[in-house]
Scaffold this motif. Sequence first.
Motif, PDB file in Angstrom:
ATOM      1  N   THR A  34      24.119   3.998  76.905  1.00 38.82           N
ATOM      2  CA  THR A  34      26.134   4.552  76.362  1.00 38.82           C
ATOM      3  C   THR A  34      26.494   5.154  75.961  1.00 38.82           C
ATOM      4  O   THR A  34      26.772   6.030  76.276  1.00 38.82           O
ATOM      5  N   ASP A  35      25.486   5.614  74.823  1.00 41.33           N
ATOM      6  CA  ASP A  35      25.939   6.625  73.625  1.00 41.33           C
ATOM      7  C   ASP A  35      24.980   7.773  74.131  1.00 41.33           C
ATOM      8  O   ASP A  35      25.159   8.621  73.906  1.00 41.33           O
ATOM      9  N   LYS A  38      24.576   7.493  78.790  1.00 44.01           N
ATOM     10  CA  LYS A  38      26.431   8.172  79.044  1.00 44.01           C
ATOM     11  C   LYS A  38      26.723   6.505  80.130  1.00 44.01           C
ATOM     12  O   LYS A  38      27.945   7.255  80.786  1.00 44.01           O
ATOM     13  N   ASP A  71      28.595   3.793  81.204  1.00 43.77           N
ATOM     14  CA  ASP A  71      30.144   3.471  80.996  1.00 43.77           C
ATOM     15  C   ASP A  71      30.027   2.180  79.827  1.00 43.77           C
ATOM     16  O   ASP A  71      29.718   1.117  80.988  1.00 43.77           O
ATOM     17  N   HIS A  72      30.497   1.701  78.929  1.00 44.24           N
ATOM     18  CA  HIS A  72      30.943   0.517  78.769  1.00 44.24           C
ATOM     19  C   HIS A  72      31.214  -0.748  79.261  1.00 44.24           C
ATOM     20  O   HIS A  72      30.633  -1.587  78.893  1.00 44.24           O
ATOM     21  N   LYS A 118      23.535   8.758  86.360  1.00 47.79           N
ATOM     22  CA  LYS A 118      23.686   9.673  84.614  1.00 47.79           C
ATOM     23  C   LYS A 118      22.067  11.119  83.802  1.00 47.79           C
ATOM     24  O   LYS A 118      22.542  11.765  84.005  1.00 47.79           O
ATOM     25  N   TYR A 140      21.364  14.469  83.091  1.00 49.62           N
ATOM     26  CA  TYR A 140      20.918  14.513  81.867  1.00 49.62           C
ATOM     27  C   TYR A 140      19.509  15.587  81.928  1.00 49.62           C
ATOM     28  O   TYR A 140      19.168  16.499  81.323  1.00 49.62           O
TER      29      TYR A 140
END
Length: 151
Positions: A53-54, A57, A59-60, A80, A84
């Motif tokens: 998540t952090d 990225k 989505d939580h 993602k 990245y």
Amino acid sequence: MRELVEKLIEKKLTIASCESFTVGLFGAGLGSVSGASNTYKGTLVTYQTVIKTDVLKVDHQLVKEYGVVSETIAKEMCLKGKDYFNSDICVSFTGNAGPEAMENKPVGLIYIGINYLGKIVTYEYRLVGSRAMIQKQAVHIAEKKLLDMLG
């Protein structure tokens, strides 16, 4: 992995991976092939959810709704991850290699996501064996799927 690296180089494609339960095994396989630096961009090991998540990225809310052991998260990870690494292809691995159930999902339930030039395909498997065997099987499956895609 040699055949995969050779095909990627031949087609002038770059590849990266985002790995959870495989803990970098796919990336290590690619990196062990001489010449891989011409195609392989890197691997992000997102073993803990907070890294998914952090850093990546993811989505939580998706994690909360589907759990990390899910097709949705495999899809998000390769989506993602492609951004990245700015790669042509990104492979993701998420699942449960054991030794016990996680998120009420059985040992051996795994998901592989492949983002190939913006087209995402996900695969679900229920593998059996030891933790190491499940990890190796997943990497082998992804390698075969990529070879099939590359022709």
